[in-house]
Design an enzyme around this catalytic site. Sequence first.
Site, PDB file in Angstrom:
ATOM      1  N   SER A 267      -0.221 -80.806  59.626  1.00  0.00           N
ATOM      2  CA  SER A 267       0.000 -79.497  58.500  1.00  0.00           C
ATOM      3  C   SER A 267       1.310 -79.121  58.666  1.00  0.00           C
ATOM      4  O   SER A 267       2.138 -79.536  59.303  1.00  0.00           O
ATOM      5  CB  SER A 267      -0.872 -78.413  58.882  1.00  0.00           C
ATOM      6  OG  SER A 267      -0.184 -77.248  59.787  1.00  0.00           O
ATOM      7  N   GLY A 268       1.651 -78.611  57.227  1.00  0.00           N
ATOM      8  CA  GLY A 268       3.085 -78.011  57.149  1.00  0.00           C
ATOM      9  C   GLY A 268       3.363 -76.725  57.457  1.00  0.00           C
ATOM     10  O   GLY A 268       4.195 -76.268  57.425  1.00  0.00           O
ATOM     11  N   ASP A 269       2.327 -76.210  58.301  1.00  0.00           N
ATOM     12  CA  ASP A 269       2.595 -74.884  59.005  1.00  0.00           C
ATOM     13  C   ASP A 269       1.958 -74.850  60.251  1.00  0.00           C
ATOM     14  O   ASP A 269       1.503 -75.714  61.036  1.00  0.00           O
ATOM     15  CB  ASP A 269       2.252 -73.793  58.140  1.00  0.00           C
ATOM     16  CG  ASP A 269       3.105 -72.413  58.397  1.00  0.00           C
ATOM     17  OD1 ASP A 269       3.329 -72.282  59.308  1.00  0.00           O
ATOM     18  OD2 ASP A 269       3.647 -71.897  57.028  1.00  0.00           O
ATOM     19  N   ASP A 270       1.793 -73.667  60.878  1.00  0.00           N
ATOM     20  CA  ASP A 270       1.254 -73.474  62.267  1.00  0.00           C
ATOM     21  C   ASP A 270      -0.179 -74.054  62.140  1.00  0.00           C
ATOM     22  O   ASP A 270      -0.950 -74.010  61.302  1.00  0.00           O
ATOM     23  CB  ASP A 270       1.101 -72.131  62.711  1.00  0.00           C
ATOM     24  CG  ASP A 270       2.400 -71.284  62.654  1.00  0.00           C
ATOM     25  OD1 ASP A 270       3.279 -72.094  63.065  1.00  0.00           O
ATOM     26  OD2 ASP A 270       2.379 -70.186  62.038  1.00  0.00           O
ATOM     27  N   SER A 301       3.040 -80.511  63.603  1.00  0.00           N
ATOM     28  CA  SER A 301       3.507 -79.922  62.594  1.00  0.00           C
ATOM     29  C   SER A 301       5.020 -79.672  62.934  1.00  0.00           C
ATOM     30  O   SER A 301       5.329 -78.905  63.583  1.00  0.00           O
ATOM     31  CB  SER A 301       2.662 -78.498  62.807  1.00  0.00           C
ATOM     32  OG  SER A 301       3.190 -77.814  61.751  1.00  0.00           O
TER      33      SER A 301
END
Length: 487
Positions: A267-270, A301
Amino acid sequence: MALRTLDLDAPPLLHILRSLCLLVLAASAAVSGRHHAPSPAHGTGQSMYLAPACRAHTASLADFGGVGDGTTSNTAAFRSAVDHLSQYSGEDGGGAMLYVPAGKWLTGPFNLTSHFTLFLHSDAVILASQDINEWPIIDPLPSYGRGRDKIGGRFASLIGGSNLTDVVITGNNGTIDGQGAMWWSKFHKNQLKYTRGYLIELMHSETIYISNLTLLNSPAWNIHPVYSSNIVVQGITILAPTNSPNTDGINPDSCSHVRIEDCYIVSGDDCVAIKSGWDEYGISYGMPSQHIVIRRLTCVSPTSAVIALGSEMSGGIQDVRAEDITAINTESAVRIKTAVGRGAYVKDVFVRGMTLTTMKRVFWMTGNYKSHPDDKYDPNAIPVVDNISYQDVVATGVYKEAARLEGIQGAPFRGICVANVTAELSKSRKYPWTCADVEGVSVNVSPAPCEPLQGTHNGACPFPTDTLPIDQVTVQQCAYDVPGGGN
Ligand SMILES: *[C@@H]1O[C@H](CO)[C@@H](O)[C@H](O)[C@H]1NC(C)=O
Ligand SMILES: *[C@@H]1O[C@H](CO)[C@@H](O)[C@H](O)[C@H]1NC(C)=O
Ligand SMILES: *[C@@H]1O[C@H](CO)[C@@H](O)[C@H](O)[C@H]1NC(C)=O
Ligand SMILES: *[C@@H]1O[C@H](CO)[C@@H](O)[C@H](O)[C@H]1NC(C)=O
Ligand SMILES: *[C@@H]1O[C@H](CO)[C@@H](O)[C@H](O)[C@H]1NC(C)=O
Ligand SMILES: *[C@@H]1O[C@H](CO)[C@@H](O)[C@H](O)[C@H]1NC(C)=O
């Protein structure tokens, strides 16, 4: 059974009309009993899945006018299916399962009901509508005081629910595709009036089981249980481009008794972010996230953490146990993010067993994470960070530093224990650890930790030995007649 035969070939509009006219009949006819014998005439077969609770009634989305062609909107079909099946959601109703057959089912947001299972066939794809008018605007969360992207309300989540008991979302690894690209682009261009919706958000609910699904390209966060308890998230694959904005994987928010296991998240975040409200709104709501187990999590990530604690933690975060964590090309492992104004605490966090390949830093704690809902936060609301343990960690390809631990001046982060850790830096550094306002102990850590952590410790860091009740939740085999035949 007669109704289903009739419905199978009916055109969509006629189908809806029939569903409405025959609602009373449908109550008994369109919904097959759990123990209903398979009907050879329809090629119906029995199938099985695992869940904590089975359901007495099953219906297919196709019975409510659903069309799985990827272009017809199924918002009305999903909503009328859940409305109809909510007749079984009472204590004695036996519960119901909505079966989503193979196909591409375009839809706007819809809510679930209690004692309910949403089941996706392996080739079922629930596609989130690209028509912004299909997305209702709902109130901001009281513990945030505003939307996370924008002041004011927010777009509903694709799959929602409030004040529910006993909800299962599962399938044979079917897909929920948020088609987020449109939202990411509008977000970057500042063209959205409201905060983006999530893929799944259940509020004020208890006994939630989400398993065996693939979630793709959420507009923002993927799974967001909030003000809820007794939650298992198991065997979920979450995929989004690593540069997509705020596509966090699983975010328990003011939730208790949560188990997250066997998940694979890119993913692009946590990958996982544990939260509990934002500054003065979170403090006054006062609902912590606690008793959380995370195990066998794999995360990719590059710009975020495997597990973040915060940054919104104003209801408190306590008793988090993480084990068997694998990360590849992820910015940091378990990151604590907080700030003056947040108040509350992050305490009793236990992590053991992490294999990390290619990362910026292994350990990261930030006491001045700047982001506030507004300027009304209390400058005297100082968060407490205490009793944080990390052990049995092997990290290779650490390209920045082993650790950056920055507490709060006058309110140091205490009780940090680090044991049996090797961080192999890709380039040797004079100061591989950067520390300020932290206190703790360490044993068998390479490279040698900063001075404030050089207090010695005997053997392992603490890790609780008791079993949390959420670990005692077990699944059973649930049999159902495949609606409409086939499987
Ligand atoms: C879903 O539930 C939320 C919260 O109760 C509510 O605001 C929203 O209007 C509901 N959406 C639909 C489509 O019924
Ligand atoms: C849902 O539960 C919350 C918390 O208990 C309560 O404040 C709210 O009124 C409930 N909403 C509904 C629609 O019952
Ligand atoms: C998950 O889905 C896969 C793919 O259809 C299936 O083979 C498997 O049995 C499912 N697992 C569980 C635990 O239901
Ligand atoms: C589910 O599908 C994803 C994406 O295709 C795949 O990577 C994963 O291994 C599958 N999981 C199961 C349990 O079949
Ligand atoms: C840390 O947490 C463990 C487990 O809950 C507890 O036994 C221990 O007393 C705590 N230590 C401190 C210093 O709070
Ligand atoms: C140290 O960590 C490694 C890797 O996680 C593990 O295999 C080993 O058993 C640990 N050693 C001790 C003494 O706990």
